[in-house]
Design a protein around this motif. Structure first.
Motif, PDB file in Angstrom:
ATOM      1  N   GLU A   1      -0.608   3.741   4.943  1.00 52.65           N
ATOM      2  CA  GLU A   1      -0.216   5.148   5.017  1.00 52.65           C
ATOM      3  C   GLU A   1      -0.869   5.839   6.201  1.00 52.65           C
ATOM      4  OE1 GLU A   1       1.812   8.493   3.382  1.00 52.65           O
ATOM      5  OE2 GLU A   1       1.781   6.457   2.611  1.00 52.65           O
TER       6      GLU A   1
ATOM      7  N   GLU B   1       2.202   1.897  -3.451  1.00 48.18           N
ATOM      8  CA  GLU B   1       1.121   2.314  -4.341  1.00 48.18           C
ATOM      9  C   GLU B   1       0.702   3.758  -4.059  1.00 48.18           C
ATOM     10  OE1 GLU B   1      -3.432   0.912  -5.501  1.00 48.18           O
ATOM     11  OE2 GLU B   1      -2.381  -0.003  -3.813  1.00 48.18           O
ATOM     12  N   LYS B   2       0.490   4.101  -2.809  1.00 45.84           N
ATOM     13  CA  LYS B   2      -0.024   5.421  -2.441  1.00 45.84           C
ATOM     14  C   LYS B   2       0.993   6.527  -2.700  1.00 45.84           C
ATOM     15  CE  LYS B   2      -3.997   3.985  -0.770  1.00 45.84           C
ATOM     16  NZ  LYS B   2      -5.274   4.311  -1.463  1.00 45.84           N
ATOM     17  N   ASN B   3       2.285   6.194  -2.713  1.00 42.36           N
ATOM     18  CA  ASN B   3       3.325   7.213  -2.851  1.00 42.36           C
ATOM     19  C   ASN B   3       3.912   7.277  -4.253  1.00 42.36           C
ATOM     20  OD1 ASN B   3       3.984   8.480  -0.012  1.00 42.36           O
ATOM     21  ND2 ASN B   3       3.534   6.316   0.334  1.00 42.36           N
TER      22      ASN B   3
ATOM     23  N   SER C   1       0.825  -1.212   0.000  1.00 44.13           N
ATOM     24  CA  SER C   1       0.000   0.000   0.000  1.00 44.13           C
ATOM     25  C   SER C   1       0.852   1.252   0.000  1.00 44.13           C
ATOM     26  CB  SER C   1      -0.937   0.001   1.213  1.00 44.13           C
ATOM     27  OG  SER C   1      -1.907  -1.014   1.095  1.00 44.13           O
TER      28      SER C   1
END
Length: 651
Positions: free
Chosen positions: A632, A564-566, A561
């Motif tokens: 996150e 993916e989020k960054n 995650s």
């Protein structure tokens, strides 16, 4: 400048100050006179002793200040100032002060020794806690960090503000000197020095010893000296400068050369190489022999790159013709230029019988065609101090990093951060700084074997060298900061400090990434290569229960995650990673990161040494992968209780 001079005039002049004989100090730094322009100078405050001398103050800050004056290459005097309050001494309760603190604070260096003397002022002050005082002390400490103690050009702008601030700080009614030293070394000699708030007639300095474990002072019976404040200083010399790549003017010139080569501007690159030579040979931060050696390595690598552009004979319609084939030229990061000068002597590696029973390295049978060999050898095991690594040829990351931890022999040591490639294997069989400085590289150089895990030995020097040996890229895998610096580190600290060091246990730890074909691809190509980034990391701890029966416990964490989020990976590839996961009900992902070793074996394809396990869990792997994903949105900082849910892990 002399901040302490006026203070000393009001104090007893009979405080004890003396060098410590070699046989009374830790091995490895015997007294030797420094030769001008032949070495770099280092000065450390190794330990200090404070007493309960401020009963009327509820809380105070023991703060150290140092001021050093040293001649530079121009014949002028360079000033270096430091202000620091060790974290474990901030706002300390005066009713509970009787501490010996091993801080190993660097006061100077490495800086070239140009000859002449060195003026040193150092004082340990008690500063009464006030609302406005803490931010002021923090400001001075931050200025010290920015100015540094090793680069002349960096220290200069901060010298005057620091001097003014220290003067204000030390000339108030709420600041008192506990112990200090104001001296000039005319003929600099390496070794250990002690200053003690005790009359010279009260102590025989020839009976005082410096502990090799934590630098505390011991009497002739080996007992800790507790009845007087003191400071232990160390002066060292080295013939090379390991942080040469941080010298501002050298780094700027080298990066210009590197950029010109990468864009194919070869004529301009040759001119830039000559300019770099002038910069290095005239740098006040380098001794000449070091400048010459570093530039020689750079020049060799530039020549090799330019020679690769030589015309190649190819057959065209049956005729041999000379063609210059297109190629992108490449120079390594400046920090990697000297990787050809490495020393591996004494690298004992992971010991399988460290616990008294055998804990073998992981079995890599499934990957026999994908293990990196040492150059000119069939061996695949890279041995370092107290740990070993085996590397994947295709992924250039370790399959595992296996370490031995001896909690009873743990030593505090300064962090080096000197990352480099391992020259025992091919240059292109391992990633270096180019991966961690690429576009979108919002991740850390994540240690697989933790620096502190191997930071042990009979002498501090051994522990420091072991810690430094963890800074090889072969021991690193990209980890997002929210994993590496927070929950992963929290787990590592629990294993090392809460269990091993606190209780003096011996344990063996095996750590690594889960290398899968479905791993997502890094957004940036590195040296024209697509890099797959691991999303899962495992850690297996082996220990003896009740000192006899071998047990093991496993942990698993995911950064899927976070990547993916960054915006670090190509998210379209996550479908392949998740395609095998059937729909199931959500639950608290932070509940636990403990898994069975059988789960880790299924995920990695590795086989680990057998041992008993108290933790049992029959959840399917797909469910476990979702459970161990670090999010996150998780709380920041190391103070948050992540609740590992460790089942019966009493070592």
């Amino acid at each position: 400048m002399s901040i302490l001079e006026g203070i000393f005039e009001k104090k007893s002049t009979s405080w004890t100050y003396s060098p410590i004989a070699a046989q009374q100090a830790p091995a490895g730094n015997p007294p030797q006179q420094l030769l001008p322009d032949r070495c770099y100078l280092h000065v450390f405050l190794r330990s200090m002793k404070i007493l309960n001398t401020r009963e009327l103050w509820k809380n105070y800050y023991p703060t150290t200040h140092s001021h050093i004056e040293l001649g530079d290459i121009s014949g002028k005097t360079a000033n270096f100032n430091t202000v620091t309050t060790p974290g474990n001494l901030q706002a300390i309760d005066a009713a509970h002060v009787d501490l010996i603190v091993n801080i190993s604070q660097r006061l100077l260096g490495p800086v070239p020794y140009r000859g002449g003397g060195l003026k040193l002022e150092i004082g340990l002050f008690s500063i009464k806690e006030q609302d406005l005082l803490k931010p002021f002390v923090s400001l001075l400490s931050n200025l010290s960090t920015l100015g540094g103690v090793s680069f002349l050009s960096a220290a200069l702008p901060y010298a005057k503000p620091l001097e003014d601030g220290i003067s204000l700080l030390t000339n108030t009614a709420d600041t008192r000197l506990e112990i200090g030293l104001n001296t000039e070394f005319k003929d600099l000699t390496t070794g250990y020095y002690v200053v003690m708030r005790k009359d010279v007639d009260e102590i025989n300095i020839n009976e005082v010893h410096v502990s090799p474990n934590d630098y505390r002072l011991l009497d002739k019976h080996g007992k800790t000296i507790k009845d007087a404040p003191y400071m232990v200083l160390e002066i060292m010399a080295s013939t090379t400068r390991e942080d040469y790549y941080n010298i501002p003017e050298v780094a700027a010139s080298y990066n210009s050369l590197r950029s010109l080569l990468a864009t194919g501007k070869t004529d301009e690159a040759k001119a830039a190489l000559e300019n770099l030579k002038r910069v290095m040979y005239n740098s006040p931060e380098l001794i000449f022999s070091d400048s010459k050696e570093i530039f020689k390595k750079i020049s060799q690598q530039v020549s090799e790159q330019l020679e690769s552009l030589s015309p190649t004979k190819v057959s065209i319609n049956g005729q041999l013709e000379s063609l210059t084939l297109p190629k992108q030229l490449f120079l390594p990061e400046l920090s990697e230029v000297l990787e050809g000068v490495q020393h591996y002597e004494g690298y004992n590696g992971y010991q399988e019988n460290f616990l008294g029973v055998k804990v073998a390295r992981p079995d890599l049978n499934k990957y026999q065609g994908d293990i990196t060999c040492l150059t000119g050898s069939a061996s695949t095991v890279l041995n370092y101090l107290n740990y070993s690594v085996e590397l994947s040829s295709s992924r250039k990351f370790p399959f595992y990093s296996a370490s031995n931890i001896n909690g009873a022999a743990f030593k505090k040591a300064e962090r080096s951060d000197r990352w480099r490639r391992d020259t025992r294997i091919a240059f292109d069989s391992q990633y270096g700084g180019e991966l961690y400085s690429a576009d979108h590289s919002n991740f850390d150089r994540g240690h697989m074997t933790k620096r502190e895990d191997v930071q042990w030995g009979d002498q501090i020097g051994i522990a420091e060298r072991a810690a430094d040996s963890t800074f090889f890229f072969t021991n690193a895998v990209p980890q997002h900061a929210r994993l590496n610096q927070r929950i992963w580190r929290k787990l590592e600290d629990y294993i090392l400090h809460t269990e091993a060091v606190k209780n003096g246990y011996k344990i063996s730890v095996i750590t690594g990434p889960v290398l899968r074909a479905e791993d997502p691809t890094f957004l940036t190509r590195v040296n024209q290569i697509a890099v797959k980034l691991p999303t899962l990391f495992y850690k297996i701890v082996y220990y003896l229960k009740d000192g006899k029966d071998l047990y093991r416990t496993g942990f698993l964490m995911s950064q899927k995650s976070l990547l993916e989020k960054n915006n670090i990976i190509e998210t379209s590839q996550l479908e392949a990673l998740e395609s095998a996961i059937p729909p199931f009900m959500d639950f608290d992902k932070a509940a636990t990161y403990q898994v069975t070793v059988a789960t880790i074996e299924k995920l990695t394809g590795l086989t680990f040494a057998s041992a008993a396990e108290m933790f049992q869990d029959d959840k399917p792997i797909e469910l476990i992968e979702k459970q161990v994903d670090v999010l996150e949105s998780m709380p920041q900082g190391l103070d948050f209780d992540y609740s590992f849910g460790i089942a019966n892990i009493t070592l």
